[in-house]
Design an enzyme around this catalytic site. Structure first.
Site, PDB file in Angstrom:
ATOM      1  N   ALA A 167      43.960 -31.399 -75.077  1.00 40.98           N
ATOM      2  CA  ALA A 167      45.802 -32.357 -74.960  1.00 40.98           C
ATOM      3  C   ALA A 167      46.158 -31.609 -73.788  1.00 40.98           C
ATOM      4  O   ALA A 167      46.656 -30.930 -73.481  1.00 40.98           O
ATOM      5  CB  ALA A 167      46.126 -32.591 -76.166  1.00 40.98           C
ATOM      6  N   CYS A 212      39.129 -37.171 -58.432  1.00 42.69           N
ATOM      7  CA  CYS A 212      38.249 -38.738 -59.263  1.00 42.69           C
ATOM      8  C   CYS A 212      38.680 -39.225 -60.203  1.00 42.69           C
ATOM      9  O   CYS A 212      37.988 -40.489 -60.033  1.00 42.69           O
ATOM     10  CB  CYS A 212      36.984 -37.482 -58.935  1.00 42.69           C
ATOM     11  SG  CYS A 212      36.031 -36.467 -58.415  1.00 42.69           S
TER      12      CYS A 212
HETATM   13  C1  UDX Z   1      36.269 -33.848 -62.115  1.00 45.10           C
HETATM   14  C2  UDX Z   1      35.279 -33.764 -63.068  1.00 45.10           C
HETATM   15  O1  UDX Z   1      35.162 -33.201 -63.927  1.00 45.10           O
HETATM   16  C3  UDX Z   1      33.733 -34.249 -62.227  1.00 45.10           C
HETATM   17  O2  UDX Z   1      32.121 -34.446 -62.293  1.00 45.10           O
HETATM   18  C4  UDX Z   1      33.985 -35.500 -60.912  1.00 45.10           C
HETATM   19  O3  UDX Z   1      33.223 -35.608 -60.347  1.00 45.10           O
HETATM   20  C5  UDX Z   1      34.756 -35.246 -60.137  1.00 45.10           C
HETATM   21  O4  UDX Z   1      35.949 -34.961 -60.814  1.00 45.10           O
HETATM   22  P1  UDX Z   1      37.533 -32.718 -60.930  1.00 45.10           P
HETATM   23  O5  UDX Z   1      38.525 -33.667 -60.938  1.00 45.10           O
HETATM   24  O6  UDX Z   1      37.206 -31.417 -59.975  1.00 45.10           O
HETATM   25  O7  UDX Z   1      36.506 -32.981 -61.382  1.00 45.10           O
HETATM   26  O8  UDX Z   1      38.365 -31.391 -62.641  1.00 45.10           O
HETATM   27  P2  UDX Z   1      38.332 -32.094 -63.835  1.00 45.10           P
HETATM   28  O9  UDX Z   1      37.248 -30.560 -64.407  1.00 45.10           O
HETATM   29  O10 UDX Z   1      37.170 -32.650 -64.351  1.00 45.10           O
HETATM   30  O11 UDX Z   1      39.725 -32.329 -64.795  1.00 45.10           O
HETATM   31  C6  UDX Z   1      40.463 -33.664 -64.280  1.00 45.10           C
HETATM   32  C7  UDX Z   1      42.144 -33.353 -64.750  1.00 45.10           C
HETATM   33  O12 UDX Z   1      41.673 -33.764 -66.533  1.00 45.10           O
HETATM   34  C8  UDX Z   1      43.108 -32.099 -64.290  1.00 45.10           C
HETATM   35  O13 UDX Z   1      43.744 -32.530 -63.786  1.00 45.10           O
HETATM   36  C9  UDX Z   1      42.785 -31.495 -65.771  1.00 45.10           C
HETATM   37  O14 UDX Z   1      44.086 -30.908 -66.537  1.00 45.10           O
HETATM   38  C10 UDX Z   1      42.304 -32.940 -66.664  1.00 45.10           C
HETATM   39  N1  UDX Z   1      42.071 -32.335 -67.885  1.00 45.10           N
HETATM   40  C11 UDX Z   1      40.432 -32.197 -67.923  1.00 45.10           C
HETATM   41  C12 UDX Z   1      42.889 -32.389 -69.483  1.00 45.10           C
HETATM   42  O15 UDX Z   1      43.962 -32.690 -68.911  1.00 45.10           O
HETATM   43  N2  UDX Z   1      42.456 -32.034 -70.861  1.00 45.10           N
HETATM   44  C13 UDX Z   1      41.075 -31.589 -70.573  1.00 45.10           C
HETATM   45  O16 UDX Z   1      40.360 -31.709 -72.099  1.00 45.10           O
HETATM   46  C14 UDX Z   1      39.822 -31.814 -69.231  1.00 45.10           C
END
Ligand code: UDX
Length: 440
Positions: free
Chosen positions: A259, A267
């Site tokens: 959370a 993305c």
């Molecule tokens: C994402 C996808 O994971 C990847 O497979 C795709 O091709 C591109 O987009 P990315 O945007 O680099 O990658 O980051 P990611 O680690 O997935 O996190 C995305 C967002 O979700 C971040 O803002 C992160 O803080 C948030 N997040 C992620 C959460 O808030 N909680 C989580 O449990 C996981």
């Protein structure tokens, strides 16, 4: 060994080109930006990605990787051409295909024999067929009779761990219309194939849909736990424990149940909107995805409200902001929760002392409209000095073990908003902080 061209040296293109050369292929990366290409030849990496510089320099040195602005020779000399250009969101939320189609045109203009055209950019379902049509029409104009195949090979690279994700993917998706193209692509990814990475072979449309469905699902999963967290706060439950226990169910799986203040990045925000749009365009509704988009916006504002509820009044309060990037290990602020939260705090008169290990450069222009309310700091303790409250917005490792003994010494206040849940609530309350996490 394959001979590969990658069009576009942005995030996806550069990472893909560099690692494919590390796999032993000969790769040439093409871009229209001469400065960027010159820089890359001199080992200047235009993006922040841990480990990438070493791979680029090493493979450039061994002449497996090169950079050029000369698209003609790059197409003529190689057989596999990746399109990895940007697909920014258009006003209606759909992905703008302009750059992809220009790349397709360039390929067709210089095609001198059979080519596999690989789409790595995230494109709407049906884009592979559009690329095919563009190439066919240019070849017809040229009265050239070259055969080619279009392949959809979406990427799943996370910023900050893109090297690891490319080298050890959970799966490789190959959407194609011929066995010839599939076999060539298997040769491109042979290193992974012999390591028993699962390969999914399918048609173009399915491959394109896999990318959107995967990203939208992950975004929805995060949004789900964020909404559970909001309820947890009201009923006295602990979302960390809820998430952990949920994740132990193999059908749910533990990842992306953390959370926080809402997802950001290049993305998820873009792909959720695009998928909702794709659905609407074909007369369907992806209500879960549409709700995800709305709830994610709400989540950012809920963080502002959480701070307001706790502190009542923000006028002239000094607040330390630790982290502005959308996640750690990147300098990227695209759609970061900070872009909403900081201006809202500034609007209410707060003075923000901001530190981010890599976000300053982009932050400088992204926050130029609230410049008067911001002081950029060189480290966390400089930001914390003489403040009323601390807000952790990005979970950089260096924020995970703050020296709380120093807080009193430097006059950091008792309000502590841990929007990434990186500290234990009880321990923080015992230390005398007014601690607020998300769903704890
Ligand atoms: C994402 C996808 O994971 C990847 O497979 C795709 O091709 C591109 O987009 P990315 O945007 O680099 O990658 O980051 P990611 O680690 O997935 O996190 C995305 C967002 O979700 C971040 O803002 C992160 O803080 C948030 N997040 C992620 C959460 O808030 N909680 C989580 O449990 C996981």
């Amino acid at each position: 060994m394959s001979k590969i061209t990658v069009i576009g040296t942005g995030y996806v293109g550069l990472v893909s080109g560099a690692i494919l050369s590390d796999f032993g292929h000969t790769v040439i990366c093409v871009d229209i930006d001469e400065n960027k290409i010159e820089g890359l030849k001199n080992g200047i990496i235009p993006i922040f990605e841990p480990g990438l510089e070493r791979i680029v320099k090493n493979n450039y040195y061994y002449k497996r990787l090169d950079f050029t602005t000369d698209i003609r020779s790059a197409i003529e000399n190689n057989d596999v051409v990746f399109i990895a250009v940007g697909t920014p969101p258009a006003d209606d939320g759909s992905a703008d295909l302009r750059h992809v189609l220009v790349a397709a045109k360039d390929i067709a203009t210089h095609m001198n024999g059979y080519k596999v055209i690989v789409n790595k950019s995230t494109v709407p379902v049906g884009a592979g067929k559009k690329v095919k049509a563009v190439v066919q029409s240019i070849l017809a104009e040229r009265e050239a009779d070259h055969s080619f195949d279009v392949v959809s090979n979406p990427e799943f690279l996370r910023e900050g761990s893109a090297i690891q994700d490319f080298m050890h993917p959970d799966r490789v998706i190959l959407g194609a219309e011929s066995d010839r193209a599939i076999n060539i692509m298997k040769e491109v990814y042979r290193v992974l194939y012999i390591n028993e990475t699962p390969f999914v072979e399918t048609n173009l449309e399915t491959a394109e849909m896999i990318k959107y469905a995967s990203n939208a699902f992950l975004a929805m999963k995060i949004t789900f736990i964020n909404e559970v967290a909001n309820v947890c706060e009201k009923v006295g439950a602990d979302v960390q424990k809820v998430a952990k226990a949920m994740g132990l169910d193999g059908r749910i799986a533990p990842k992306f149940l953390h959370a926080g203040p809402g997802f950001g990045g290049s993305c998820f925000p873009k792909d959720t909107r695009a998928l909702a749009r794709i659905a609407r365009d074909c007369g369907e509704t992806m209500s879960l995805v549409e709700t995800t988009v709305e709830a994610n916006e709400r989540q950012k504002m809920k963080m502002v409200q959480k701070i307001l509820d706790a502190m009542n009044e923000l006028a002239d309060k000094a607040i330390a902001i630790l982290g502005v990037t959308f996640k750690p290990n990147t300098d990227d602020l695209r759609d970061a929760p900070s872009l909403v939260i900081l201006p809202e705090l500034a609007k209410r008169g707060a003075k923000l002392k901001v530190y981010d290990p890599a976000g300053r450069k982009e932050g400088d222009w992204r926050f130029s409209h609230i410049m008067d309310s911001i002081t950029w700091c060189e480290n966390a303790y400089e930001a914390l000095e003489g403040t009323d409250a601390t807000i952790i917005l990005t979970e950089w490792n260096e924020f995970r073990n703050l020296n709380f003994e120093k807080f009193k010494e430097i006059g950091a206040g008792e309000y502590f908003f841990d929007l990434r849940n990186i500290y234990d609530k009880k321990t923080m309350l015992d230390k005398g902080f007014k601690y607020y996490g998300v769903g704890v």
